[in-house]
Every structure is written in structure tokens, then in C-alpha cells.
Design an enzyme around this catalytic site. Structure first.
Site, PDB file in Angstrom:
ATOM      1  N   GLY A   1      28.865  52.864  -9.398  1.00  0.00           N
ATOM      2  CA  GLY A   1      28.558  53.575  -8.162  1.00  0.00           C
ATOM      3  C   GLY A   1      27.383  54.520  -8.359  1.00  0.00           C
ATOM      4  CB  CYS A   2      25.007  55.978  -5.957  1.00  0.00           C
ATOM      5  SG  CYS A   2      26.140  56.454  -4.630  1.00  0.00           S
TER       6      CYS A   2
END
Length: 344
Positions: free
Chosen positions: A147-148
Site C-alpha cells: 500500500g501507499c
């Protein structure tokens, strides 16, 4: 090599097209959607005359026969089902959603709110934090792209956690993201009149990226780690700044910690460690696959402050996905990703 992309109507899929269109090895063989079939340039007018492929229906068997790798730029729950469909076929799968990241199926159900994929595919999925899991990524056939927020947080915390230099029970992660992190589907919170000249916290202590961060920190730390993580939305299009705070185990100078980070990331082309007293800004990585890191050891409080910035659509999504595809296929890691940040 031929690449297929499923889910090009979102920002992540759009970035994959931008990167792969100029890649020296991968060629975009096909693009797919569960919605209406039409030219991609109707979805993204900036691709007019540049990329004129037509969105096709998702036919798993045909994609597996024609492509070497498929990128799943689809939402959670959708990606998991697609990954299961491709499982066992002669194609490598890179999932940009959260469906394959958490090894604990019960944790996934708790944080994401729907049924997880099966144990077999979860056990085979490799977590694709490029700088820290390269040897496993090289052998992977199914990859969970991080994920970011976890990418920004984990790249900043890894050296001090692995060297046992901070008390993991004291970690606080304060993160801010541009609005593209919320996706392309319209919502009240991302309306211009709501977001402009505004700054707000959301999903307080409940963000679905928390267990992903804790899972990796626990592996590195050798024991269960729980963190305080909160996310904020800021009125910019793209970029993440994560500011991490933790109690140092010993008195350490900033210069000593910076030497450690420089040594850890010396062989990693997309990590840039700033000099003492210099901290990165979101705009300095915009449009690139860089993660920039700055830090300061506070002798007064005995805590360290670590700041990382990434472009959430690049190093936080599509850029890291292509970086992982390069590693998986034995291609130069920087291939297709050597773009300079857009500034100002």
C-alpha cells in the site's frame, strides 16, 4: 515481454499505462475492464494519439495465454477473485490492491470487511516491498504490491527497526496524502469545495493499512509490534508525507543515524537520504519513483523523527509495481522508471 492491465479506469491503472508505454522491455498487450468496452483515450483524454488501445472484457484464460505478466489495478475483493482465477496459470500476477498483503485471513476480514482469498494463494503471494524483499520477489509468481502509506512508513522505519535502535512500542506514524489516494470514484469528501483550503483526518486509528504496517514491522522486530497510525487528506493531487516518531533505545546523534540509512540504502536507486538538517517535500518526488528520507535525533526528548515522501501513484502504487515486475523478470530494476520528478 507482454503485459496486460486489468482496471485502467482508476488512477493506478492510468499510471501503469504511462510507465509501461515507455518501458524498454514490457509492451502493453491488452487492457481490460469490467465496464463498457471503449478506447482508453475516452477514459483518459490525455492519451489521445498516444495510446489508443480499446478496453476489452476480462477473459482470464486468454490473458494468461497471451501475456507474461498481468497487473491487477482493481479494488480489493475484485483483485482477490481475479488473482485466484490466474493462480496456477503460466502468467505472473502483480496485485495493486490489499487482497494479498495480509497473511492472517481473520485480520483481513476484520480490517477490509469482506471474505479473504484462500490460504494457498496467500501463502504463495510475496510481499513486494522492493528494497527489502528482493530475493523473494525474484522468485515470485504472485506478488502483493504494498500500500501507499505502508511503503512510505516502512521504508522510513526499516533501518532503525532492523537494528533494534528504537522502542517499537512507541512508534507513532502521522501521514498525509493527496486526494488521488482516495481513488477516482466521486465522493463527498473529495469534492473540490470540500477539500480545497482544507486539511482533515480520516479513519482515525481504523485505517486498513495499519495491519499491513504492523505485520512487516513485527517480522523485522522479531515480536508483535503495534503502532499508532493516522492519515490525513491534504488539498494536493498526489504525494504522501509520513512523519514517524519513536523513542531511541540509546543516545544517538543524527549524523550516526544518517550514516546507517545511507549504508542500508546505498545499493537502492530509488531511495534518496537527505543530508543532516535537510528534510524532503512532496513536490520533490512528484511523478517519480523516488522515496526521499530525512531524519533528526532529538537529544532533549530521546526520540527520533523520520520523514519520508513518495508519490502515492508511483512508489506507492504503479511505480513500485513496475519496479517489482522488473525484479521478477530479471530486468534492470530502474527500467522504465528513470523519470525525473516534475518540478515545480
Amino acid at each position: 515481454m507482454k503485459a496486460a492491465i486489468i482496471g485502467t479506469s482508476g488512477y493506478g491503472g492510468g499510471e501503469l499505462i504511462r510507465i509501461l508505454q515507455g518501458h524498454p522491455v514490457f509492451e502493453i498487450d491488452s487492457v481490460h475492464t469490467a465496464r463498457d468496452e471503449r478506447p482508453v483515450s475516452e477514459e483518459y483524454p490525455h492519451l489521445t494519439g498516444v495510446f489508443e488501445k480499446v478496453l476489452e472484457k476480462i477473459e482470464i484464460d486468454r490473458i494468461a495465454e497471451e501475456a507474461d505478466v498481468v497487473f491487477l489495478a482493481t479494488p480489493s475483493r475484485v483483485s482477490g477473485k481475479l488473482a485466484e482465477g490466474f493462480h496456477g496459470k503460466d502468467i505472473k500476477v502483480i496485485d495493486l490492491s490489499g487482497d494479498l498483503r495480509l497473511k492472517d485471513r481473520n485480520s483481513y476480514k476484520e480490517w477490509y470487511g469482506h471474505e479473504p482469498v484462500g490460504e494457498t494463494i496467500l501463502s504463495e503471494a510475496v510481499y513486494g516491498l522492493s528494497e527489502w524483499n528482493r530475493e523473494e520477489i525474484k522468485k515470485a509468481r504472485i506478488l502483493a504490491n504494498p500500500g501507499c502509506y505502508p511503503t512510505a512508513a516502512l521504508l522510513g522505519l526499516a533501518p532503525v527497526i532492523k537494528e533494534r535502535l528504537v522502542n517499537p512500542e512507541t512508534i507513532i506514524i502521522d501521514a498525509k496524502s493527496g486526494v488521488t489516494g482516495a481513488g477516482r470514484s466521486p465522493s463527498m469528501g473529495t469534492l473540490y469545495s470540500e477539500l480545497n483550503e482544507n486539511f482533515k483526518i480520516y479513519k482515525v486509528n481504523e485505517h486498513q493499512h495499519i495491519p499491513e504496517i504492523e505485520q512487516q514491522l513485527s517480522i523485522w522486530g522479531g515480536k508483535e509490534v503495534k503502532v499508532t497510525f493516522n492519515a490525513h487528506l491534504i488539498p494536493v493531487a498526489r504525494g504522501i508525507m509520513a512523519t514517524m516518531y519513536a523513542e531511541l533505545g540509546n543516545e544517538l546523534e543524527t549524523s550516526t543515524l544518517l550514516e546507517l540509512y545511507e549504508e542500508f540504502y546505498r545499493e537502492h536507486p530509488f531511495i534518496r537520504v537527505r543530508k543532516e538538517g535537510v528534510f524532503p517535500a512532496i513536490k520533490e518526488v512528484r511523478g517519480s519513483n523516488f522515496c526521499d528520507i530525512g531524519l533528526h535525533a532529538d537529544g532533549r526528548t530521546g526520540r527520533v523523527t523520520i520523514v519520508t515522501v513518495i508519490d502515492n501513484l508511483m512508489k506507492g502504487a504503479a511505480g513500485q509495481a513496475v519496479q517489482n515486475a522488473n525484479i521478477m523478470h530479471g530486468i534492470e530494476e530502474k527500467a522504465g522508471l528513470e523519470m525525473i520528478p516534475i518540478y515545480p
